[in-house]
Design a protein around this motif. Structure first.
Motif, short mmCIF file in Angstrom:
data_model
loop_
_atom_site.label_atom_id
_atom_site.label_comp_id
_atom_site.label_asym_id
_atom_site.label_seq_id
_atom_site.Cartn_x
_atom_site.Cartn_y
_atom_site.Cartn_z
N LEU A 529 -1.30 -1.07 6.21
CA LEU A 529 -1.47 -2.30 6.98
C LEU A 529 -0.16 -3.08 6.92
O LEU A 529 0.39 -3.31 5.84
CB LEU A 529 -2.59 -3.15 6.40
N THR A 530 0.32 -3.51 8.07
CA THR A 530 1.63 -4.16 8.14
C THR A 530 1.55 -5.39 9.03
O THR A 530 0.99 -5.34 10.13
CB THR A 530 2.68 -3.18 8.70
N GLU A 531 2.13 -6.49 8.55
CA GLU A 531 2.18 -7.73 9.33
C GLU A 531 0.80 -8.13 9.85
O GLU A 531 0.62 -8.49 11.02
CB GLU A 531 3.16 -7.60 10.50
N ARG A 545 3.62 -11.84 0.17
CA ARG A 545 2.55 -11.43 1.07
C ARG A 545 3.06 -11.16 2.48
O ARG A 545 2.34 -11.36 3.46
CB ARG A 545 1.47 -12.51 1.11
N LYS A 546 4.28 -10.68 2.59
CA LYS A 546 4.84 -10.34 3.90
C LYS A 546 4.88 -8.83 4.05
O LYS A 546 5.11 -8.10 3.10
CB LYS A 546 6.25 -10.90 4.04
N GLY A 547 4.67 -8.39 5.30
CA GLY A 547 4.81 -6.97 5.60
C GLY A 547 3.62 -6.17 5.09
O GLY A 547 2.46 -6.46 5.40
N GLN A 548 3.92 -5.16 4.30
CA GLN A 548 2.90 -4.26 3.74
C GLN A 548 2.50 -4.81 2.36
O GLN A 548 3.21 -4.63 1.39
CB GLN A 548 3.45 -2.84 3.62
N VAL A 549 1.36 -5.48 2.31
CA VAL A 549 0.93 -6.18 1.10
C VAL A 549 0.06 -5.24 0.26
O VAL A 549 -0.94 -4.70 0.74
CB VAL A 549 0.15 -7.45 1.45
N THR A 550 0.45 -5.04 -0.98
CA THR A 550 -0.25 -4.09 -1.85
C THR A 550 -1.71 -4.44 -2.02
O THR A 550 -2.60 -3.59 -1.86
CB THR A 550 0.44 -4.03 -3.23
N THR A 551 -2.00 -5.68 -2.35
CA THR A 551 -3.39 -6.07 -2.60
C THR A 551 -4.24 -5.89 -1.35
O THR A 551 -5.37 -5.37 -1.42
CB THR A 551 -3.44 -7.53 -3.08
N LEU A 552 -3.75 -6.31 -0.20
CA LEU A 552 -4.51 -6.19 1.04
C LEU A 552 -4.79 -4.72 1.36
O LEU A 552 -5.90 -4.35 1.76
CB LEU A 552 -3.77 -6.87 2.18
N ASN A 553 -3.80 -3.88 1.19
CA ASN A 553 -3.99 -2.45 1.46
C ASN A 553 -4.98 -1.83 0.48
O ASN A 553 -5.78 -0.97 0.86
CB ASN A 553 -2.64 -1.73 1.43
N ALA A 554 -4.94 -2.26 -0.77
CA ALA A 554 -5.90 -1.74 -1.75
C ALA A 554 -7.32 -2.14 -1.37
O ALA A 554 -8.26 -1.32 -1.46
CB ALA A 554 -5.54 -2.26 -3.14
N GLN A 555 -7.50 -3.37 -0.94
CA GLN A 555 -8.84 -3.81 -0.52
C GLN A 555 -9.28 -3.06 0.73
O GLN A 555 -10.48 -2.77 0.89
CB GLN A 555 -8.83 -5.32 -0.29
N PHE A 556 -8.34 -2.72 1.59
CA PHE A 556 -8.66 -1.94 2.79
C PHE A 556 -9.18 -0.56 2.39
O PHE A 556 -10.16 -0.07 2.96
CB PHE A 556 -7.42 -1.83 3.67
N GLU A 597 9.32 3.22 -9.13
CA GLU A 597 9.43 4.19 -10.21
C GLU A 597 10.34 3.72 -11.32
O GLU A 597 10.08 3.95 -12.51
CB GLU A 597 9.93 5.53 -9.65
N ASP A 598 11.41 3.02 -10.98
CA ASP A 598 12.35 2.57 -12.01
C ASP A 598 11.69 1.58 -12.97
O ASP A 598 11.93 1.62 -14.18
CB ASP A 598 13.57 1.91 -11.36
N ARG A 599 10.89 0.68 -12.45
CA ARG A 599 10.27 -0.35 -13.30
C ARG A 599 8.86 0.01 -13.76
O ARG A 599 8.30 -0.66 -14.61
CB ARG A 599 10.26 -1.69 -12.56
N GLY A 600 8.30 1.05 -13.17
CA GLY A 600 6.98 1.49 -13.59
C GLY A 600 5.86 0.54 -13.21
O GLY A 600 4.91 0.36 -13.97
N VAL A 601 5.97 -0.06 -12.02
CA VAL A 601 4.95 -1.00 -11.54
C VAL A 601 4.82 -0.87 -10.03
O VAL A 601 5.70 -0.31 -9.35
CB VAL A 601 5.33 -2.46 -11.88
N TYR A 602 3.73 -1.40 -9.51
CA TYR A 602 3.57 -1.56 -8.07
C TYR A 602 4.13 -2.92 -7.67
O TYR A 602 3.89 -3.93 -8.34
CB TYR A 602 2.10 -1.47 -7.66
N VAL A 603 4.89 -2.96 -6.58
CA VAL A 603 5.46 -4.21 -6.11
C VAL A 603 4.41 -4.95 -5.29
O VAL A 603 3.42 -4.38 -4.85
CB VAL A 603 6.73 -3.97 -5.27
N ASP A 604 4.65 -6.23 -5.08
CA ASP A 604 3.69 -7.03 -4.32
C ASP A 604 3.61 -6.61 -2.86
O ASP A 604 2.53 -6.65 -2.25
CB ASP A 604 4.06 -8.52 -4.38
N SER A 605 4.76 -6.26 -2.28
CA SER A 605 4.77 -5.94 -0.85
C SER A 605 6.03 -5.17 -0.49
O SER A 605 6.93 -4.99 -1.33
CB SER A 605 4.69 -7.23 -0.01
N ARG A 606 6.07 -4.77 0.74
CA ARG A 606 7.25 -4.07 1.28
C ARG A 606 7.47 -4.63 2.69
O ARG A 606 6.58 -4.56 3.54
CB ARG A 606 6.97 -2.57 1.31
#
Length: 838
Positions: A529-531, A545-556, A597-606
């Motif tokens: 999901l984007t924008e 929360r811009k662009g491809q939002v991790t939380t929103l996509n997970a809920q989707f 991968e470098d930080r070992g976490v999911y980012v908020d968005s892309r």
């Protein structure tokens, strides 16, 4: 609810000389009826009283009904503009041989509110707003006396309420002059002969079509009536003098403009219940109810006619001791306060609408004689939940947290799940978490079923359901939160597990499919999901929360999985396959594109191909909680997002342009109370129950340091923060789910898992409600042994795992006792409860 109701009666209102509906823009009839109160009466004679006299009542607005001076109830339950619910009453206990009277006070709003929607279509053009409906009869051998609203009913415009006053989404400022109240108007012997004959709301339809009537679609009330009582008493805690400021009918503006000072021209006794008020001055007294309460504000006073009592309820105090008046949503919710103008002598009164409050500021003025305050009260109201769930353990802090969570939730359950009883009273779709808390504390499913259908009814033509419904936000298209639409779908999946109601899927699956098609429009070539438009909320925190939002996509993804289940239930195998396949693609895209991968976490968005550098507990917890994150990544995620040295509490509520200082390379956004439910769900999946319990003791324990008995909206306390916000009540769910260990694993709670966790405790016991009855769990440690007792109601099976073993035992209804995971029996058939408090 009885299924006897078949519509027969007419709606009535004050006489206006209604005519045929014209094919023209809407008339201003709703404005004509804005903030109008009307008294209605129907008198009748009977010689005998049958065992039951059922009647059904409703109104376009709100009403209060009396029989022979006795208050029976209020209604209706909130609904959309398309229909109204009818409330059933039995009049028989209140009737007597001879003359009887039904008396009803009805209020029309003339504006959308947090719970009310103005009617539209031909209905709105013909009648505007306002209308009263009652249907019923006194059936005795040989005779049926109909009580239906019609020309036998009389009405009187209620001049006691001033109409030209400010309003906000909680309704109108209530400015009431007791001198204008018809004394005894609810009694049978009151003379209403000079009142007008009510007008039937029925006009001819356009171009030979059928007649236009209000609310062609009337429904039996689907939830029980709201409880009323007991009465809470306010205690005076401060008293000041004010110099009266003239502000017309804007009571809030007047109270805001006045400055408190020590008494000088005015006098008060030490009990703060008798006042001598100087001309041009007022005495302002703040009352404390000791905790947040929800109900009808009232007072018993004695004094001269024309004395004024201005009042405002609130949850917070200002530094000078006055009650903080909530500023409201700019341009949408101006502050509103209220006024009572006394008649001579001793009198009592209560507001027509209810409030949530802890403090109440009363300002007394224009009293030429001493004024006496006998009592300042709140008649409590709310949804009549049963106290089915229970929790108790060896840690009194956790016991307190469970109880406070249940109390917070109870105060936010009325004719709908509401966000808070004070600030808004809207039914938002963050209710996803509230409903879960309710399943553990009360086991009620009716309010959740109602919500699920009302959200389906709120769906826009393009497919998105509203962030809050029914009410003003939805019909005004004021704003929307797409993640709340996904939470609605996720809640359906939960509901099927905790309730025994598979038929609901037939009613709302079509809306689910349509909603998901709306989201599909925003899937890009990368399967994310984007924008997505509107307000992507996530949490009251500063996540990206811009662009491809991790939380929103997970809920989707979670919503697609639920939709696949629902499609199979209704026999749409092709749709189920499509939903499932899409969920897998989006899940893979989350793991591929939103993982750092470098930080070992999911980012908020892309955003536009570039991953955000901001990370949060919200984004990382939800992908674990919703079974999206690859399990081999969990061990890298947890140290990063649980390190207290890295966590930052960012601004909550509306702080646009005023962001919290934050180092995106080293720091992590802390989850607020709302999203901590997902954080705890993720910890639960990881088996880290001790961390959940520690979090409860620290984060939620801090909210109770000042003796509070409800959980507030956010960790920080801002001027607009709700101090009673049910989305923060996760301790109630977590303790029942983790320490008692109860989780449904089959729809309708027919099969469940019981896996208690010790978490450093010595013992725990409690009840977990199911549609089949309560599940009882009781465990305790004795040196190296753990005893576990489980009682299952008929209709349930359980997989039971003792805290210190990995073996799982399947059991059916009845009582089962385990010692270190092995079934056994105990003297007396139960665990020694000498450690438990009474």
């Amino acid at each position: 609810m009885s299924g006897d109701f078949r519509r027969r009666a007419e709606f009535i209102w004050r006489p206006r000389g209604l005519g045929k509906v014209t094919f023209s823009p809407p008339t201003p009839r709703s404005l004509e009826e804005a903030n109008r109160h009307i008294y209605f009466r129907r008198t009748f004679e009977i010689t005998e009283i049958p065992p039951s006299v059922p009647v059904w009542a409703t109104a376009d607005g709100r009403y209060r009904i009396f029989v022979n001076g006795v208050a029976l109830g209020r209604g209706p339950a909130r609904s959309s503009a398309a229909y109204r619910f009818v409330d059933r009453y039995d009049l028989a206990p209140y009737l007597r041989p001879g003359r009887n009277a039904i008396a009803i006070l009805a209020h029309s709003y003339g504006r959308n509110t947090a719970w009310y929607e103005l009617p539209g279509w031909d209905h709105g053009r013909a009648f505007g707003c306002g209308g009263l409906f009652l249907q019923g009869e006194v059936a005795t051998p040989g005779h049926n006396l109909r009580l239906d609203t019609g020309e036998e009913w009389r009405c009187l415009n209620a001049e006691a309420w001033q109409r030209d006053v400010p309003s906000n989404s909680l309704g109108w400022s209530e400015v009431f002059d007791a001198r204008q109240l018809p004394d005894g108007w609810t009694e049978a012997d009151f003379d209403d002969s000079v009142w007008e004959i009510a007008e039937i709301l029925r006009v001819a339809g356009r171009h030979y079509s059928g007649d236009v009537v209000p609310f062609q679609y009337l429904l039996d009330r689907d939830i029980p009536a709201q409880r009323e009582g007991p009465r809470a008493l306010g205690r005076p805690i401060s008293c000041h003098e004010v110099e009266t400021v003239t502000q017309g009918n804007d009571v809030a503006a007047r109270m805001l403009a006045e400055t408190s000072r020590p008494l000088s021209a005015c006098r008060a006794n030490t009990a703060l219940d008798t006042f001598d008020i100087a001309p041009g001055r007022g005495i302002s007294v703040v009352y404390d109810f000791g905790e947040v309460v929800a109900g009808y504000i009232g007072f018993e006073v004695e004094g001269p006619a024309g004395a004024e009592v201005d009042f405002y309820p609130g949850e917070q105090l200002l530094p000078d001791g006055r009650v903080r008046i909530f500023d409201g949503i700019p341009g949408f919710d101006p502050p509103v306060a209220h006024r009572y103008v006394m008649r001579a002598g001793r009198q009592s009164w209560e507001r027509f609408e209810w409030n949530g409050l802890r403090y109440l500021q009363l300002t007394f003025r224009d009293a030429a004689e001493p004024l006496h305050v006998r009592a300042v009260t709140v008649i409590r109201t709310g949804y009549p939940v049963e106290e089915r769930g229970a929790f108790e353990c060896s840690d009194p802090v956790l016991n307190r947290l469970w109880e406070v969570g249940a109390r917070t939730l109870r105060l936010c359950m009325h004719d709908a799940y509401i966000d808070c009883p004070s600030r808004e009273q809207r039914q938002y779709m963050d209710v996803y978490v509230q409903a879960r808390f309710n399943y553990a504390a009360f086991g009620d499913t009716r309010l959740a079923a109602r919500l699920l259908r009302q959200m389906s009814d709120s769906q826009r033509p393009e497919g998105l359901t509203m962030l809050a419904a029914p009410g003003d936000f939805g019909v005004a298209c004021f704003t929307n939160i797409p993640d709340f639409c996904l939470l609605w779908i996720m809640m359906i999946g939960d509901y099927l597990m905790y309730a025994d109601d598979p038929e609901i899927v037939d009613d709302i699956y079509h809306s689910v499919a349509k909603a998901l098609r709306w989201f599909e429009h925003y899937l890009d070539d990368e399967d994310l999901l984007t924008e997505v438009p509107h307000w992507v909320f996530v949490d009251w925190a500063e996540t990206d929360r811009k662009g491809q939002v991790t939380t929103l996509n997970a809920q989707f993804v979670a919503a697609l999985r639920v939709a696949s289940r629902l499609a199979n239930i209704v026999g749409h195998a092709r749709a189920a396959t499509k939903h499932d396949a899409m969920a897998k693609r989006v899940s893979a895209a989350i793991n591929g594109l939103l993982w750092d991968e470098d930080r070992g976490v999911y980012v908020d968005s892309r955003y536009r191909g570039r991953p955000s550098r901001r990370i949060s507990q919200q984004s990382n917890a939800i992908v674990i909680a919703l079974d999206i994150a690859l399990e081999n990544r969990w061990d890298r995620i947890w140290p990063a997002i649980l390190d207290p040295q890295r966590l930052v509490l960012t601004h909550a509520l509306d702080h646009e342009g005023n962001r919290t200082p934050f180092d995106e390379e080293t720091q992590v956004v802390l989850a607020q109370a709302f999203h901590s439910h997902f954080l705890h769900a993720a910890l639960r999946r990881s088996g880290n129950i001790d961390q959940i319990v520690n979090n409860l003791r620290t984060r939620w324990g801090e909210m109770l340091v000042d003796g509070e008995s409800t959980f507030r909206e956010t960790w920080q306390l801002d001027p607009v923060t709700s101090k009673c916000h049910a989305w923060s009540a996760t301790p109630t769910f977590d303790l029942s789910t983790d320490i008692l260990g109860v989780t449904p694993i089959a729809e309708g709670f027919r099969r469940l898992r019981i896996v208690p966790h010790i978490a450093g405790l010595q013992w725990a016991r409690g009840r977990y409600p199911t549609p089949h009855g309560e599940v009882l769990v009781h465990w305790q440690r004795r040196e190296d042994d753990v005893w576990l007792q489980v009682n299952l109601p008929a209709g349930c099976e359980a997989e039971v795992q003792c805290p210190i073993t990995s073996s799982v035992t399947s059991v059916g209804a009845g009582e089962h006792v385990f010692l270190n995971g092995i079934r056994t029996a105990m003297p007396g058939g139960k665990i020694d409860d000498s450690h438990f408090s009474p």
